[in-house]
Scaffold this motif. Structure first.
Motif, PDB file in Angstrom:
ATOM      1  N   GLU A 175       9.622 -52.680  11.789  1.00  0.00           N
ATOM      2  CA  GLU A 175       9.058 -51.090  11.154  1.00  0.00           C
ATOM      3  C   GLU A 175       8.859 -50.759  12.692  1.00  0.00           C
ATOM      4  O   GLU A 175       8.688 -49.454  11.844  1.00  0.00           O
ATOM      5  CB  GLU A 175       7.534 -52.382  10.714  1.00  0.00           C
ATOM      6  N   GLN A 176       8.184 -51.029  13.207  1.00  0.00           N
ATOM      7  CA  GLN A 176       7.679 -49.804  14.694  1.00  0.00           C
ATOM      8  C   GLN A 176       9.218 -49.404  14.862  1.00  0.00           C
ATOM      9  O   GLN A 176       8.877 -48.051  15.255  1.00  0.00           O
ATOM     10  CB  GLN A 176       7.051 -50.508  15.605  1.00  0.00           C
ATOM     11  N   GLY A 177      10.190 -49.950  14.701  1.00  0.00           N
ATOM     12  CA  GLY A 177      11.367 -49.752  15.589  1.00  0.00           C
ATOM     13  C   GLY A 177      11.500 -48.087  14.731  1.00  0.00           C
ATOM     14  O   GLY A 177      12.642 -47.265  15.218  1.00  0.00           O
ATOM     15  N   ALA A 178      11.455 -48.149  13.635  1.00  0.00           N
ATOM     16  CA  ALA A 178      12.108 -47.330  12.899  1.00  0.00           C
ATOM     17  C   ALA A 178      11.328 -46.387  12.250  1.00  0.00           C
ATOM     18  O   ALA A 178      12.100 -45.052  12.047  1.00  0.00           O
ATOM     19  CB  ALA A 178      11.993 -48.282  10.979  1.00  0.00           C
ATOM     20  N   ASP A 179      10.109 -46.000  12.776  1.00  0.00           N
ATOM     21  CA  ASP A 179       9.098 -45.448  12.749  1.00  0.00           C
ATOM     22  C   ASP A 179       9.725 -43.959  12.768  1.00  0.00           C
ATOM     23  O   ASP A 179       9.934 -42.824  12.250  1.00  0.00           O
ATOM     24  CB  ASP A 179       7.969 -45.400  12.881  1.00  0.00           C
ATOM     25  N   THR A 180      10.423 -44.100  14.019  1.00  0.00           N
ATOM     26  CA  THR A 180      10.990 -42.836  14.335  1.00  0.00           C
ATOM     27  C   THR A 180      11.779 -42.213  14.232  1.00  0.00           C
ATOM     28  O   THR A 180      12.440 -40.896  13.686  1.00  0.00           O
ATOM     29  CB  THR A 180      10.835 -42.275  16.564  1.00  0.00           C
TER      30      THR A 180
END
Length: 236
Positions: free
Chosen positions: A206-211
């Motif tokens: 989820e964190q990795g997909a944000d940007t």
């Protein structure tokens, strides 16, 4: 149901890990998302998971090392929906703990074929359609390991070099299509807990997909030709 205003997105390597989460987040925003997978079974299995329940997601067979498959998939998407708005070049592999001085060049060649040439061929196929529609967002999934400014380790040499080249591809494509409505950027998701990143990685998908999702949904006056991590411009 897909309306005339629904954005159409293609996510390569979208059947698991980071790509699957990027697809989920884009679909949650109301996009019609097509995930590319090396086999139809893998792609369809991914789309049937609970995370995609009620969302507009489907799968296509797409091995990014095969230009004819890329051409077929893009033509099918444009035929079905009239356009393609977003391309996430997520498919990627690593060469692991090879040493650059003793590298297996066949393994290095495969990394370059997937990480660089695969992304390049996908971009080449979608850009004419994006130009015709006056809108496009291309996001190349890169890595902080590709930052020349901070690179001080030898591990994963082909992976690093492929991502450095992918960053360069981002720059030259962004320059060429400037003013056409197409924005091209590179994103580092960070070290993410996926099959590639391993179980000890500190970041969630989820964190990795944000940007990448942020770059895929930039407004008309958004940045182009940049390299971003956590929505912050990174050094090349």
């Amino acid at each position: 149901m897909v309306s005339s205003t629904t954005r159409i997105a293609l996510v390569t390597g979208g059947n698991r890990g980071l790509g699957q989460e990027i697809a989920r987040q884009l679909a949650t925003l109301g996009m019609r998302v097509i995930i590319g997978a090396r086999t139809l079974a893998a792609g369809e299995e991914a789309t049937q998971e609970d995370m995609f329940a009620g969302l507009m997601v489907s799968a296509k067979v797409l091995d990014v090392t095969r230009p004819e498959q890329i051409q077929i998939v893009v033509k099918q998407i444009v035929s079905d929906y009239g356009r393609i708005d977003v391309l996430i070049n997520n498919a990627g592999i690593s060469d692991g703990w090879q040493r650059p001085s003793t590298v297996d060049l066949d393994a290095a060649s495969m990394v370059l074929n997937v990480n660089l040439l695969g992304a390049w061929m996908c971009a080449r196929e979608v850009i004419p359609h994006m130009k015709a529609n006056g809108y496009g967002r291309i996001v190349n999934i890169s890595s902080r390991l590709a930052s020349m400014a901070t690179m001080d380790q030898w591990q994963e040499p082909a992976y690093r070099i492929s991502k450095v080249a992918l960053n360069a591809l981002t720059r030259v494509l962004a320059s060429e299509v400037q003013g056409t409505g197409i924005l091209v950027n590179a994103a580092s998701p960070g070290w993410v807990r996926t099959r590639l990143g391993g179980p000890n990685a500190p970041r969630t998908v989820e964190q990795g997909a944000d940007t990448p999702v942020w770059l895929a949904t930039l407004p008309e006056n958004g940045p182009t030709g940049g390299f971003y991590g956590d929505r912050v411009l990174l050094p090349w």
